[in-house]
Design an enzyme around this catalytic site. Structure first.
Site, PDB file in Angstrom:
ATOM      1  N   SER A   1      34.716  28.930  43.367  1.00  0.00           N
ATOM      2  CA  SER A   1      34.841  28.831  41.915  1.00  0.00           C
ATOM      3  C   SER A   1      33.540  29.100  41.160  1.00  0.00           C
ATOM      4  O   SER A   1      32.454  28.711  41.573  1.00  0.00           O
ATOM      5  CB  SER A   1      35.316  27.432  41.551  1.00  0.00           C
ATOM      6  OG  SER A   1      35.186  27.236  40.171  1.00  0.00           O
TER       7      SER A   1
ATOM      8  N   GLY B   1      55.259  32.319  34.312  1.00  0.00           N
ATOM      9  CA  GLY B   1      56.689  32.415  34.596  1.00  0.00           C
ATOM     10  C   GLY B   1      57.370  31.057  34.590  1.00  0.00           C
ATOM     11  O   GLY B   1      58.407  30.872  33.954  1.00  0.00           O
TER      12      GLY B   1
ATOM     13  N   GLY C   1      54.816  31.685  38.562  1.00  0.00           N
ATOM     14  CA  GLY C   1      53.455  31.171  38.427  1.00  0.00           C
ATOM     15  C   GLY C   1      53.301  30.452  37.102  1.00  0.00           C
ATOM     16  O   GLY C   1      54.290  30.040  36.475  1.00  0.00           O
ATOM     17  N   LEU C   2      52.080  30.318  36.652  1.00  0.00           N
ATOM     18  CA  LEU C   2      51.853  29.566  35.412  1.00  0.00           C
ATOM     19  C   LEU C   2      52.683  30.096  34.267  1.00  0.00           C
ATOM     20  O   LEU C   2      53.383  29.349  33.588  1.00  0.00           O
ATOM     21  CB  LEU C   2      50.371  29.641  35.030  1.00  0.00           C
ATOM     22  CG  LEU C   2      49.461  28.595  35.645  1.00  0.00           C
ATOM     23  CD1 LEU C   2      48.101  28.685  35.012  1.00  0.00           C
ATOM     24  CD2 LEU C   2      50.051  27.214  35.450  1.00  0.00           C
TER      25      LEU C   2
ATOM     26  N   GLY D   1      59.077  35.800  38.638  1.00  0.00           N
ATOM     27  CA  GLY D   1      57.772  35.194  38.924  1.00  0.00           C
ATOM     28  C   GLY D   1      57.774  33.749  38.453  1.00  0.00           C
ATOM     29  O   GLY D   1      58.335  33.429  37.395  1.00  0.00           O
TER      30      GLY D   1
ATOM     31  N   GLU E   1      49.178  37.466  33.819  1.00  0.00           N
ATOM     32  CA  GLU E   1      48.309  38.531  34.298  1.00  0.00           C
ATOM     33  C   GLU E   1      49.023  39.879  34.329  1.00  0.00           C
ATOM     34  O   GLU E   1      48.380  40.933  34.280  1.00  0.00           O
ATOM     35  CB  GLU E   1      47.795  38.172  35.711  1.00  0.00           C
ATOM     36  CG  GLU E   1      46.722  39.119  36.224  1.00  0.00           C
ATOM     37  CD  GLU E   1      46.240  38.793  37.653  1.00  0.00           C
ATOM     38  OE1 GLU E   1      46.596  37.725  38.156  1.00  0.00           O
ATOM     39  OE2 GLU E   1      45.514  39.617  38.219  1.00  0.00           O
TER      40      GLU E   1
ATOM     41  N   ARG F   1      31.395  37.483  34.699  1.00  0.00           N
ATOM     42  CA  ARG F   1      31.674  37.936  36.059  1.00  0.00           C
ATOM     43  C   ARG F   1      31.266  39.372  36.312  1.00  0.00           C
ATOM     44  O   ARG F   1      30.701  39.690  37.366  1.00  0.00           O
ATOM     45  CB  ARG F   1      33.158  37.767  36.348  1.00  0.00           C
ATOM     46  CG  ARG F   1      33.527  36.316  36.414  1.00  0.00           C
ATOM     47  CD  ARG F   1      34.998  36.104  36.569  1.00  0.00           C
ATOM     48  NE  ARG F   1      35.246  34.671  36.716  1.00  0.00           N
ATOM     49  CZ  ARG F   1      36.437  34.117  36.804  1.00  0.00           C
ATOM     50  NH1 ARG F   1      37.516  34.873  36.727  1.00  0.00           N
ATOM     51  NH2 ARG F   1      36.570  32.826  36.946  1.00  0.00           N
TER      52      ARG F   1
ATOM     53  N   HIS G   1      35.005  39.452  41.231  1.00  0.00           N
ATOM     54  CA  HIS G   1      34.411  38.124  41.052  1.00  0.00           C
ATOM     55  C   HIS G   1      33.117  38.041  41.844  1.00  0.00           C
ATOM     56  O   HIS G   1      33.085  38.410  43.011  1.00  0.00           O
ATOM     57  CB  HIS G   1      35.408  37.061  41.522  1.00  0.00           C
ATOM     58  CG  HIS G   1      35.065  35.684  41.082  1.00  0.00           C
ATOM     59  ND1 HIS G   1      34.011  35.001  41.625  1.00  0.00           N
ATOM     60  CD2 HIS G   1      35.605  34.870  40.147  1.00  0.00           C
ATOM     61  CE1 HIS G   1      33.931  33.815  41.033  1.00  0.00           C
ATOM     62  NE2 HIS G   1      34.886  33.711  40.139  1.00  0.00           N
TER      63      HIS G   1
END
Lengths: 237, 638, 254
Positions: B284, B45, B42-43, B40, B426, B331, B266
């Site tokens: 957002s 990884g 992403g942020l 991964g 996550e 949320r 969300h």
């Protein structure tokens, strides 16, 4: 890193060369126009200007050599870049739309090459004075005497004689039209390639480019148009 | 059987500092001897891969996308939290810690959350140094905005594209390591199995998504940074490619799966347009800084144009119910309140599944230019999808599946119960409890990747001294053979239904029975239906093409096969957790005024599930949640 | 509504390609074009055909994966929109839509509409970063940055690396992509430290990859889904000239 190899090797460097040589030629075209427009001040002014130029033969040759170098660099870089750019897309789209691209920007290589052909013809026409057959005049035989008594080549008469032929004038106008078309994109692109552009100056650069292109066109085209309208016919008598 | 999270002793605020200096180190020269496989990009990884490569480990990073830069972290819009107290509004590490614990409804691990709040400050500095263009004031200093679940402004942002900018920062750091030869990138490569040898994670089996070739990679540690499983619901705000296969394969190989029923819905997403819809788009949470959420007071007004409904006939239900947090209620709470008004027949738009998010007041107060500067790209996005101009008419919103707080179980070192298997971002369960606060996902991903894993992985190498496993160990060939057999089986069914039709049916089932509200009856029904659906899948699915080529249908089929197992675990966990907390709302567990009723006496634990084979029920392990600092209280945003 | 999709089909880079036409019946104007492709694929799979391969991931216009030339224009004719966000309401009912892959030598075709854009990653690897390690960064507020600089940096940093600029340019030039990163980093004090090496190295990587040069036609900015403007290219040209004059080197002295 050596500056020159970097300039000639990188795509950005080649564009710098295109831009600088292009702007150099533009400067020449502007000075040349300023000279040509003396036509409107009468035969005496134009002929003494031309004679003055020819007397400074060494500087004239230097300018010619510089110009040849500029043209050589500009054309050779253009051909190399066009070749590289084509190679970057070996398979074309079935439908190609080139969004946002002006006609001038898409056809720079063609307008440029046609201008080159025109310039070659133009040099033969006036500088080499080889227009005997088309106009029926022997340009080399056009001589005159200036007010101070100097004998010199009668450029005024040559110009009027040449442009009195509608074919010659038409060809000339088409030629300078192509040049202006080329410049309408070229000037803007030169500023872009040299990085002399930002959001604040963007509109100004665009206006400058199209303004300069139009100015050159109007300036150059005014001479054959004026001759066709009868200006200077008395010189042919 | 209780499980040990290896939380260091000592006072909460000094645990991480002290522990860091106690962790064992690997000598710089020896780091070159360790191979780390990061799955991964992403942020978390990309941050981990870049940082581990910087330290000197030999890193291989894998992603299924065509480039590391496309991981779905890129879609995070609103911002990233950090307790820097730039606004002088009373923020502090302990306040961020308390907000996060409370936001997670007291189902997260205290020590992890405190560490996260402490690290948050360094993340911003790191990102600024990388060239992330965070929004700034005219004086040149960093600007903040507020986000759900907090009464301070601590969210740093880069327009509506914060996730993109943070991800590109990490991707660029990783790119630098790739250019230096310290890391290797394998894009368009999907992990299909974990190789466990002698109880330790020793490698992965991957499929090259272009050639279809199956290969394995051996490593001294495997880091899963593979994101969440929200796509199990078919319609979610996740990217189409996000999937749970890597995490689920790790579970099948023995890693515990924790709190799978903690999923986040969300509140402000663009409502479903029709059956064709392939995914949902989030708007957002930052929009709720200036947008006001409302529905008509009367059912008969619902069909009217919103502009024609006078102020007194509007119900600003979030402001009415939660006066102190208003539109920025967390949320889970906002989503449920929305469901409530829509269930009461006061929803707007097709099917009555929508509420207004109205910027009229904000535009009148601050002008359209300010709005454009703050949210321009979000308004544009809304217009592209809906064809409506939100500067003139209010947006229509409905809740959608967004994030999964549950994930593979990890200890304080972010290592799973399988030695050598680390899980970050996550994909793990650690920091958000039963509900994640807005702008905390980015914070956790980067904290794990930049500042936690690089310390703890070294400790694993130095203290455990894991044995080297040769790449020709028979364990790899066996795992590869298993993967090949499974893909061949998927291709051989040649039934009549497409993969998507199964996925859609599973999604609908989960949304109805395990979505915003859950009941025992519904969950039992789902638990009955899911195995049937799974059997139908394996008996009637039609997968096109072959395994030896680029084949998106086969990839999807393999992922849906895993969802059909994972979803059962999610429902099982939801059924077991007979309380309402955070995103998990059991209709049987409510207070008199209809709010969630948490049951700390029975359920103050992390539910970690252990796989005992496909045909046996999973075993539940409980990790008790002990709070030394935070006081367990009823969560109120009124 | 009903649409005909003329799609470029090609099994692999070496196989011959051709256009094939598929009918998308009963599509809704609220669908995106990629959802219409999903529908065509569902029909193809059900009828035993070979589904169309195309790249797509986030479907909200930010990941940069989708890459389809729609009727001759990358991402289609809607301004500032990726293919995944292009909805059918912008097409005429009954229209025939031609879909082609990005075409550029540095983007070799993989299958159907999918191309390999690794060349972009290699350009970033050449220098599209700030050389800082994790940890030890000074406070984010230690260097104030003028808001206008940050805003301009952000205007460039929003690039999603989709490659539409290359696909649209008649020269398949990657200038807008490269210039976005060069501009983003050169506008921030953190990125200025290594600005000379960065621009020289990134331009060299760009040229080595075989992208064409810029002839300032403006097609790139016309199709950029993030509305990045070609003034970033002027900035890069300026940075490059500056780096040359200062005698910079693209090499990293180790």
């Amino acid at each position: 890193m050596k500056l020159l190899p970097q300039l000639f090797h990188s795509s950005l460097g080649k564009k710098y060369i295109m831009a600088i040589t292009g702007l150099g030629m533009l400067a020449f075209a502007a000075v040349h126009l300023a000279g040509n427009l003396r036509l409107f001040l009468g035969p005496e002014v134009l002929n003494s200007y031309a004679h003055g130029l020819h007397r400074a033969e060494e500087s004239l040759w230097m300018i010619r050599v510089c110009l040849l170098v500029l043209i050589g660099l500009h054309v050779s870089m253009a051909v190399v870049l066009t070749h590289e750019n084509r190679a970057a897309r070996p398979i074309l789209y079935e439908r190609s739309r080139l969004p946002g691209a002006s006609h001038a920007s898409r056809t720079m290589i063609w307008s440029g090459l046609m201008v080159a052909v025109f310039v070659a013809y133009h040099l033969l026409h006036h500088s080499a004075k080889a227009q005997v057959s088309l106009t029926g005049h022997d340009f080399a035989a056009f001589r005159t005497t200036l007010a101070d008594g100097t004998a010199c080549h009668d450029v005024f008469r040559m110009v009027v004689a040449g442009f009195s032929q509608p074919v010659v004038s038409g060809f000339y106008i088409v030629g300078v039209g192509l040049l202006s078309h080329h410049l309408s994109h070229g000037i803007e692109a030169a500023f872009q390639s040299l990085g002399l552009r930002n959001r604040a100056w963007d509109a100004a650069v665009r206006r400058l480019a199209s303004g300069a292109a139009w100015l050159l066109f109007v300036g150059y085209a005014s001479i054959p148009v004026a001759v066709l309208c009868g200006y200077g016919r008395e010189a042919l008598q | 059987m209780p499980i040990d999270a290896h939380i260091p002793s000592g006072p909460l605020e000094r645990k991480w500092e002290r522990h860091k200096s106690d962790l064992e180190l690997v000598h710089p020269r020896n780091k070159r001897k360790y191979d780390v496989l990061v799955v991964g990009s992403g942020l978390s990884g990309a941050a981990a891969a870049a940082t581990l490569a910087e330290l000197g480990y030999r890193v291989k990073c894998f992603c299924f996308q065509d480039s590391a830069r496309r991981a779905h972290s890129i879609a995070a819009q609103g911002g990233i939290n950090a307790a820097k107290n730039c606004c002088n509004d009373g923020d502090s590490v302990s306040r961020l810690f308390r907000d996060t614990i409370k936001g997670g409804d007291f189902r997260s691990r205290e020590a992890n959350v405190y560490r996260l709040a402490q690290i948050s400050v360094d993340i911003i500095d790191q990102c600024v140094a990388q060239g992330v263009p965070f929004a700034r004031e005219y004086g040149g200093l960093l600007q903040n905005r507020s986000f759900g679940g907090a009464q301070v402004s601590r969210t740093f942002y880069a327009r509506g594209q914060t996730g993109q900018q943070l991800l590109l920062g990490a991707y660029q750091a990783l790119s630098r390591q790739i250019s230096l030869g310290n890391a290797r990138m394998f894009s368009r490569t999907e992990m299909l199995d974990l190789v466990v040898i002698d109880g330790q994670a020793k490698g992965i089996v991957v499929r090259d998504l272009v050639s279809g070739e199956i290969a394995s990679h051996a490593g001294d540690a495997v880091v899963l940074a593979t994101g969440g499983y929200a796509n199990m619901f078919y319609l979610s705000t996740n990217a189409k490619g996000c999937n749970a296969t890597a995490a689920w394969r790790a579970y099948r190989r023995g890693a515990f799966f924790a709190n799978p029923c903690f999923t986040q819905i969300h509140p402000t997403c663009i409502p479903v347009g029709g059956e064709h819809q392939s995914k949902l788009t989030l708007m957002s949470e930052s929009l709720r800084n200036d947008g006001r959420v409302w529905v008509p007071r009367r059912r008969e007004d619902c069909a009217k144009a919103p502009g024609s409904i006078p102020e007194e006939d509007r119900d600003y239900y979030l402001e009415r119910k939660y006066p102190s947090f208003g539109n920025l209620a967390p949320r889970d709470i906002a989503s449920r309140a929305t469901k409530e008004v829509c269930d009461a027949g006061r929803g707007v738009g097709p099917g009555g599944l929508g509420v207004y998010l109205d910027f009229g007041d904000a535009i009148r107060q601050m002008g359209i230019e300010t709005m454009r500067e703050r949210y321009g790209n979000l308004f544009e996005m809304y217009e592209r999808i809906r064809g409506e101009n939100a500067y003139e008419v209010p947006m229509r919103m409905y809740p959608a599946m967004h994030y999964t707080m549950g994930g593979l179980w990890v200890d304080y070192h972010l290592m799973s119960n399988l030695p050598g298997l680390f899980v970050i971002g996550e994909a793990n369960f650690s920091d958000h409890g039963a509900n994640r606060l807005g702008a905390s996902g980015l914070m956790q991903g980067l904290a794990d990747g930049y500042f936690i894993l690089p310390y703890t992985i070294g400790h694993y190498f130095a203290s455990g001294r894991p044995s080297k496993t040769p790449a020709d160990h028979p364990g790899f060939a066996a795992a590869e053979a298993g993967v090949k057999a499974r893909l061949a089986r998927l291709l051989s069914v040649q039934g009549k239904r497409t993969v998507t039709s199964f996925h859609r049916e599973l999604g609908r089932l989960l949304w109805n029975d395990c979505g915003m509200t859950r009941s025992e009856a519904g969950l039992r029904e789902a638990l009955g239906r899911i195995p049937e659906l799974r059997a139908e899948f394996w008996g009637d699915v039609r997968v096109s093409g072959s395994g030896g080529e680029m084949n998106a249908d086969l990839e999807r089929a393999n992922q849906v096969a895993d969802y059909l197992e994972l979803s059962e675990l999610v429902c099982r966990d939801a059924l077991m957790r007979g309380e309402s907390c955070g995103g998990h709302f059991r209709t049987e567990s409510v207070t008199e005024d209809g709010e969630a009723r948490r049951d700390d006496a029975q359920f103050a634990f992390v539910a970690a599930w252990e796989c005992r084979g496909a045909d046996r029920e999973p075993m539940l392990h409980k990790e008790p949640l002990v709070y030394e600092e935070a006081r367990m209280s009823t969560r109120s945003y009124r | 509504m009903h649409l005909s999709l003329r799609v470029w089909r090609q099994k692999s880079a070496s196989a011959p390609g051709r256009f094939e036409t598929y009918e998308a019946r009963h599509v809704s104007p609220d669908m995106s074009l990629l959802e219409a492709l999903d529908g065509v694929n569902e029909d193809l799979i059900a009828s035993g055909g070979d589904p169309i391969a195309f790249d797509s991931d986030c479907r909200e216009g930010i990941c940069g994966a989708c890459s389809v030339v729609i009727d001759g224009i990358p991402h289609g004719s809607r301004h500032g929109t990726t293919a995944c966000q292009l909805h059918l309401r912008h097409f005429r009912d009954g229209a025939t839509i031609t879909l082609e892959p990005w075409r550029a030598r540095p983007f070799p075709l993989i299958k159907d509409l999918v191309v390999d854009r690794h060349a972009f990653d290699r350009i970033i690897e050449a220098g599209g970063y700030v050389s800082v390690k994790t940890g030890g960064a000074p406070d984010g507020n230690a260097i104030p940055i003028p808001k206008t600089n940050v805003d301009r940096a952000m205007d460039a940093a929003v690039c999603i690396g989709c490659g539409a600029c290359v696909a649209a340019c008649k020269n398949a030039s990657a200038m807008l992509f490269v210039a976005s990163k060069v501009s983003h980093l050169s506008l921030l004090p953190q990125g200025r430290v290594e600005r000379e090496r960065r621009v020289l190295a990134m331009v060299r990587a760009m040229d080595d990859a075989g992208f064409g040069g810029c002839t300032v036609t403006g097609s790139c900015e016309a199709v950029c889904p993030k509305n990045i403007r070609i003034d970033v290219i002027a900035r890069m040209n300026r940075e490059y000239g500056r780096a040359l004059l200062k005698g910079g080197s693209p090499e990293l002295a180790l």
